[in-house]
Design an enzyme around this catalytic site. Structure first.
Site, short mmCIF file in Angstrom:
data_model
loop_
_atom_site.label_atom_id
_atom_site.label_comp_id
_atom_site.label_asym_id
_atom_site.label_seq_id
_atom_site.Cartn_x
_atom_site.Cartn_y
_atom_site.Cartn_z
N LYS A 1 -0.48 -3.79 5.88
CA LYS A 1 0.62 -4.28 5.05
C LYS A 1 1.80 -4.59 5.96
O LYS A 1 2.33 -3.70 6.63
CB LYS A 1 1.00 -3.25 4.00
CG LYS A 1 2.11 -3.71 3.06
CD LYS A 1 2.40 -2.64 2.02
CE LYS A 1 3.51 -3.05 1.08
NZ LYS A 1 3.81 -2.01 0.07
N LYS B 1 -2.07 -7.52 3.25
CA LYS B 1 -0.93 -7.96 2.44
C LYS B 1 0.21 -8.35 3.36
O LYS B 1 0.60 -7.53 4.20
CB LYS B 1 -0.50 -6.84 1.49
CG LYS B 1 0.66 -7.22 0.57
CD LYS B 1 1.03 -6.05 -0.33
CE LYS B 1 2.20 -6.44 -1.23
NZ LYS B 1 2.62 -5.33 -2.12
#
Length: 328
Positions: free
Chosen positions: A198, A251
């Site tokens: 992320k 992400k």
């Protein structure tokens, strides 16, 4: 050699192109995010995310039914509590907003996999994903004390009936901590979908409007990854695999398809791509101005995530994509 080799032969019509297509986007690839808020009969559109709403639990159940009826197999839940505090008690309260939403959905909507985001940023009054070193909003986010809160949060979500736990705070060791907590409480069969890579991205702005989770000071660069790093993503992934992650997430997705590809090359675990809020809103804004064909661009983008190696796609386009895939 030309004229014997003519690649255009296999592009002559739609049926032939479909038969030889290497990458297929299907309904089973899609996961739809939902935002739960307190109250009744609440349907509040997120201004920076056209078509996406904050929903009270009664309305979120209705939305879950629509998602199921479209053939989308899964949702991921985020919650915005009525009150926030330094200990993020709303995240792990058995009657927290996400816990109540999970219970309501599991009671009313059959055959829908309910994933829960397991993080603290929506529940802290400072907007960071963990404990602060000090209470004056200037301290460092402490890793190890945060793990205890994440463990409690995951267990409470499992008790409410969640099918999959998805920790997103990028704390070191969060998979180990959550796995230990779940196993101790008898939830050894509940999988963990780790936000393994992320990034500290500029694409999250609209989400922070939706989840009311903007940090009140500083940023999240001390725990989310630097956008320039790829080898570090592989390190994070391998650590999460060793700690017991069942699925992995990248992400954002659009600017990180090379990361999806690299991760898929080193593991056989399912890999999810999060098509985040900024990516969604850019498409919506361009389509509203008639600069692009929304359907074509959306399906092309989602297909590209699969082509890069993603097995699952979390996307705010999921409902539209499901209709388009089915020719509706």
């Amino acid at each position: 050699m030309f004229p014997i080799n003519r690649p255009r032969r296999l592009r002559r019509n739609q049926k032939l192109r479909s038969m030889v297509r290497e990458t297929q986007l299907t309904l089973d690839d899609l996961i739809y995010p939902l935002f739960a808020v307190p109250g009744n009969n609440v349907v509040k559109e997120v201004k920076s995310m056209p078509g996406i709403f904050q929903l009270s639990i009664d309305k979120i159940v209705d939305e879950a039914k629509i998602v199921r009826d479209l053939g989308i197999p899964s949702i991921i839940l985020f919650g915005i509590p009525e009150n926030k505090n330094i200990e993020a008690t709303g995240a792990w309260d058995g009657r927290g907003i996400v816990q109540q939403a999970v219970e309501a959905i599991k009671k009313e909507v059959q055959d829908l996999i309910v994933i829960v985001d397991t993080c603290l940023c929506e529940y802290t009054n400072h907007g960071h994903c963990g404990y602060l070193q000090k209470d004056n909003f200037t301290g460092e986010v402490l890793n190890d004390p945060t793990l205890e809160l994440l463990k409690k949060t995951a267990v409470s979500q499992a008790l409410a009936g969640a099918d999959v736990i998805a920790p997103s705070g990028m704390m070191d060791g969060f998979v180990t901590s959550i796995r230990e907590g779940l196993d101790k409480e008898g939830f050894s069969n509940i999988p963990i979908l780790s936000y393994a890579a992320k990034y500290a991205s500029g694409y999250y702005g609209p989400f922070r409007d939706a989840a009311d989770s903007s940090p009140q000071f500083g940023d999240r660069r001390t725990y989310q990854m630097d956008p320039g790093n790829a080898r570090e993503a592989l390190k994070e992934v391998m650590l999460d695999i060793e700690e017991g992650a069942d699925m992995l997430m990248v992400k954002p997705a659009l600017s990180y398809m090379d990361i999806i590809w690299r991760i898929k090359e080193i593991t056989n675990l399912p890999v999810a791509a999060y098509n985040v809020s900024g990516e969604y809103s850019m498409v919506k804004a361009a389509a509203a101005n008639k600069w692009i064909d929304e359907k074509q661009v959306t399906l092309e983008t989602l297909t590209s995530f699969k082509r890069a190696g993603a097995d699952l796609i979390l996307t705010y386009h999921a409902k539209d994509a499901a209709r388009w895939i089915q020719g509706k």
